[in-house]
Design an enzyme around this catalytic site. Structure first.
Site, PDB file in Angstrom:
ATOM      1  N   HIS A  68       0.827  -1.224   0.000  1.00  0.00           N
ATOM      2  CA  HIS A  68       0.000   0.000   0.000  1.00  0.00           C
ATOM      3  C   HIS A  68       0.853   1.262   0.000  1.00  0.00           C
ATOM      4  O   HIS A  68       2.069   1.233   0.211  1.00  0.00           O
ATOM      5  CB  HIS A  68      -0.950   0.007   1.205  1.00  0.00           C
ATOM      6  CG  HIS A  68      -0.264   0.044   2.539  1.00  0.00           C
ATOM      7  ND1 HIS A  68       0.314   1.174   3.055  1.00  0.00           N
ATOM      8  CD2 HIS A  68      -0.078  -0.925   3.480  1.00  0.00           C
ATOM      9  CE1 HIS A  68       0.810   0.924   4.243  1.00  0.00           C
ATOM     10  NE2 HIS A  68       0.597  -0.351   4.531  1.00  0.00           N
TER      11      HIS A  68
ATOM     12  N   CYS B  45       3.385  -4.697   6.655  1.00  0.00           N
ATOM     13  CA  CYS B  45       2.982  -4.438   5.282  1.00  0.00           C
ATOM     14  C   CYS B  45       4.193  -3.996   4.451  1.00  0.00           C
ATOM     15  O   CYS B  45       5.249  -3.660   4.985  1.00  0.00           O
ATOM     16  CB  CYS B  45       1.913  -3.348   5.226  1.00  0.00           C
ATOM     17  SG  CYS B  45       0.314  -3.866   5.899  1.00  0.00           S
TER      18      CYS B  45
END
Length: 420
Positions: free
Chosen positions: A327, A345
């Site tokens: 992301h 992440c």
């Protein structure tokens, strides 16, 4: 006029069959083994199915075709129902008996074609038809295939969700044999039992690019166990796109993206910091969300602690159900390409995240290497199926018994007799 004795004709024909390895075992009057017209073999065989009008066969009982003693032998038996489903069976080496080895479907119409040869080698044939009775129980095993119809990346596994638990290995074999996956181009693949109610299917390698994969169940009406019969299922068709593979090196803080084996982009990234290391291994894109609110409390981080966070995140590409994404992370641009500072992440700049978001689709491959994190789980946290080696994968099948390659013995529809 040809006065060659019949015995010489039969011998020469047998030699020709042996040389060709074919199933034709008799010659016509012109010496051509393919020109003989089969005789009616009704008198040569016996059949345990119903012969009276209106009488139905018990689908719980196997089919059996036998050759009458001294009259010749059976050379081949093909049995299938009106939907095209074949019945697996075994033929004795001496051609004296054929019996089914897979269950019949209930409330179905069957056609059985029996090929024979008499003592002189002349071919015979008999076509038998019968119907099976309805199942006594109303309990059905329903199967739901996934994903939904559409176009996916080459890493997308096929899933089969069952609405009843199947624990017995013999019953699993009945179910698995009826779940059919066909791809164009064709590639070897296998089902793997994740648990008692879920199976995954994947090829040995990734799917070919721009392939068509069709999935359907032949379980309807098939007896699986006591009081449990196969129910209806909706078939599935998916296609694959280009092979997109993103490889993230957590040590060098770089993601390299490939399309069909050619590098198309290299992106500076940051991955999980100590204590929150990103999982190593192959993951598959599960979903894409333009906006996600990410909160530490959802992954067990206490609110107000040093690691607590509550952030608006854009261009979020999900790769695990536990919350691992690729992301946009504009707050960590200074560390991207240099250090790992995330909570697991893979973060990148907003412009790079937008490009990645627009480039990948569900089923594409995201692989992480050189992380200090745990390995990606094979099941339960997304699609970690590709982290299981091929032999281990086949050990999860009820049909293949761990054999690394080749069809299962039980997959044969029938056994052809050897040439004379």
């Amino acid at each position: 006029m040809n006065h060659t004795p019949r015995t010489r004709t039969v011998v020469s024909c047998t030699l020709l069959v042996t040389a060709l390895g074919a199933g034709v075992t008799a010659c016509g009057s012109d010496g051509n083994p393919l020109s003989a017209r089969p005789y009616d073999a009704a008198g040569l065989i016996s059949f345990n199915g119903p012969t009276e009008a209106g009488k139905r066969a018990d689908p719980d009982k196997p089919l059996e075709v036998t050759a009458n003693s001294g009259d010749g032998r059976i050379t081949d038996v093909t049995a299938r129902d009106s939907t095209g489903r074949y019945v697996a069976g075994e033929l004795a080496a001496d051609g004296s008996r054929w019996h089914s080895t897979s269950p019949l479907a209930a409330n179905a119409h069957y056609t059985v074609t029996v090929s024979t040869e008499d003592e002189d080698g002349a071919p015979g044939r008999k076509v038998l038809t019968f119907d099976t009775s309805k199942p006594a129980s109303k309990q059905r095993l329903n199967v739901t295939f996934g994903p939904q119809t559409g176009t996916y990346g080459v890493g997308q596994p096929i899933t089969a969700q069952l609405d009843h638990e199947i624990k017995d290995k013999a019953q699993r074999a009945v179910v698995e044999r009826a779940l059919r996956v066909e791809s164009t181009p064709a590639v070897p693949g296998a089902w793997h039992w994740v648990d008692n109610k879920e199976l995954h299917y994947r090829p040995k390698e990734y799917w070919p690019v721009h392939a068509t994969v069709q999935v359907h169940s032949n379980l309807e009406g098939v007896r699986i166990g006591d009081r449990l019969w196969g129910g209806k299922s909706k078939p599935l068709k998916i296609t694959t796109g280009d092979r997109i593979e993103a490889v993230t090196d957590a040590a060098s803080h770089q993601m390299t993206v490939y399309r069909n084996g050619q590098e198309i982009n290299q992106i500076p990234v940051t991955t999980g910091k100590p204590g929150f290391e990103t999982r190593n291994g192959v993951k598959v894109v599960l979903a894409k969300q333009y906006f996600v609110r990410m909160r530490g409390t959802t992954v067990g981080i206490a609110e107000g602690s040093a690691d607590s966070y509550d952030l608006p995140v854009y261009y979020a590409t999900r790769v695990t159900w536990s919350g691992e994404y690729v992301h946009a992370a504009p707050w960590s641009v200074g560390s991207q390409g240099y250090a790992n500072v995330s909570h697991g992440c893979t973060g990148m700049s907003t412009s790079n995240a937008e490009w990645f978001f627009d480039t990948v689709r569900e089923g594409d491959i995201v692989r992480v290497v050189n992380s200090n994190g745990d390995d990606m789980e094979p099941f339960g946290n997304g699609f970690g199926d590709w982290n299981v080696d091929w032999q281990k994968w086949r050990e999860g099948s009820a049909l293949f018994n761990g054999k690394p390659d080749g069809p299962a013995p039980s997959d044969a529809l029938r056994i052809q007799p050897a040439a004379l």
